[in-house]
Scaffold this motif. Structure first.
Motif, mmCIF file in Angstrom:
data_model
loop_
_atom_site.group_PDB
_atom_site.id
_atom_site.type_symbol
_atom_site.label_atom_id
_atom_site.label_comp_id
_atom_site.label_asym_id
_atom_site.label_seq_id
_atom_site.Cartn_x
_atom_site.Cartn_y
_atom_site.Cartn_z
ATOM 1 N N HIS A 307 44.937 67.336 52.937
ATOM 2 C CA HIS A 307 44.185 66.352 54.204
ATOM 3 C C HIS A 307 43.522 65.082 53.431
ATOM 4 O O HIS A 307 43.612 64.045 54.337
ATOM 5 N N SER A 308 43.272 65.075 52.186
ATOM 6 C CA SER A 308 42.753 63.934 51.679
ATOM 7 C C SER A 308 43.894 62.973 51.423
ATOM 8 O O SER A 308 43.849 61.834 51.866
ATOM 9 N N ILE A 309 45.326 63.418 51.114
ATOM 10 C CA ILE A 309 46.392 62.656 50.925
ATOM 11 C C ILE A 309 46.906 62.009 52.177
ATOM 12 O O ILE A 309 47.136 61.021 52.433
ATOM 13 N N LEU A 310 46.807 63.120 53.164
ATOM 14 C CA LEU A 310 47.299 62.703 54.593
ATOM 15 C C LEU A 310 46.398 61.575 55.291
ATOM 16 O O LEU A 310 46.701 60.426 55.787
ATOM 17 N N SER A 311 44.852 61.711 54.902
ATOM 18 C CA SER A 311 44.032 61.009 55.408
ATOM 19 C C SER A 311 44.189 59.256 54.702
ATOM 20 O O SER A 311 44.127 58.255 55.486
#
Length: 326
Positions: A307-311
């Motif tokens: 989710h950090s990468i996607l964000s």
């Protein structure tokens, strides 16, 4: 695009490799926590990923100076980042979500351990004291559990508790219709007065600061159990200690505590703790203290990294970002 990931842990490595390949981004891993001294490492990166290190106004300003436009924290909470300064400088901030079962399962475990006096039982067993005096517990079906906050984690806790046939009271600013089949929404004051166990699942905000303090404790049942797997700032620790010593509070299970940021996730076994209240709480037989590990499962770590990468990707692409908070 490139992302600099500070505070990289070995347990995150496989997930950073998996998701950087899946989403076709370059992720540079840095074991060090972000500081004023190593902020220059972020030059050339629009986005950085952090964990729970305090990002002060000066550090936000430093990241802004080296060109960082987005700070993603691999945590649900983001109170460790100076949001006011970030907004002032136009630096955007995002958090993540992860499997609610991680914290919810842990919360139920803490409830059971507190009400069954497992700390005392285990410590006695370690020295071969198998006597029964002082370790008689309580059964959940005879108790009322108050759940403060019915977001994803709070809802999951309530659903888990439904299997124990206990009465569940809930409080939230925004009531969830689906959860009403498992719990009864009441005013916060009613929850404090009526609950044998109180567990909190709300973020750290100005409105929630010291939600549990001398005043609210005074309204609670004698022998109430306090469970906190959310944020340390929700409880006035000094008032909690007083409540335990006066036997108003029958027990507590705390995965978080005020002023934990320079202690948790470090090996300090040969050092004096720089948190007197934590040291005091650890000494009580009816208080369980764990080092902010309720989230820590394989699924949750995978979710946090992904989710950090996607964000970061969504921010750079200018698309709607469900994790962007500022």
């Amino acid at each position: 695009m490139k992302i600099l990931a500070y505070s990289h842990r070995p347990d995150e490595t496989e997930y950073f490799k998996e998701f950087s390949k899946k989403y076709k981004v370059e992720v540079v891993l840095c074991e060090e926590a972000p500081t004023m001294e190593n902020a220059d490492l972020a030059k050339g990166f629009d986005c950085i990923s952090i964990i729970t290190t305090m990002i002060s106004d000066k550090l936000v300003e430093k990241f802004h100076q080296v060109g960082v436009k987005f700070i993603s924290t691999r945590t649900i909470g983001y109170d460790h980042i100076d949001i006011k300064k970030a907004k002032e400088l136009g630096v955007h901030v995002g958090n993540v979500t992860y499997s609610p079962n991680s914290v919810a399962n842990y919360t139920v475990m803490m409830i059971l351990m507190a009400t069954r006096k497992m700390k005392s039982i285990m410590e006695r067993s370690n020295v071969q004291d198998y006597s029964l005096k002082g370790v008689q517990g309580k059964e959940l079906q005879n108790l009322t559990v108050g759940v403060i906050g019915t977001g994803r984690i709070g809802q999951t806790v309530i659903k888990h508790l439904s299997g124990f046939q206990c009465e569940v009271l809930a409080y939230d600013l925004y009531e969830n219709e689906k959860i009403k089949q498992y719990a009864k929404y009441v005013a916060l004051e009613k929850l404090f007065k009526s609950s044998d166990i109180i567990t909190m699942h709300v973020p750290a905000t100005e409105d929630n600061y010291h939600l549990i303090d001398k005043s609210s404790i005074a309204t609670m049942k004698e022998g109430v159990f306090i469970i906190n797997t959310a944020r340390g700032s929700l409880i006035n620790t000094s008032d909690l200690i007083t409540g335990i010593e006066q036997k108003k509070i029958g027990g507590a299970a705390l995965d978080v505590i005020e002023n934990e940021s320079n202690i948790y996730y470090k090996d300090l076994k040969c050092e004096i703790l720089d948190n007197r209240e934590l040291a005091i709480l650890k000494s009580y037989p009816n208080v369980i203290v764990t080092p902010h590990t309720a989230f820590y499962t394989d699924q949750a770590v995978s979710d946090m990294v992904e989710h950090s990468i996607l964000s970061c990707i969504l921010f750079v692409d200018g698309k709607e970002n469900p994790w962007q908070v500022a």
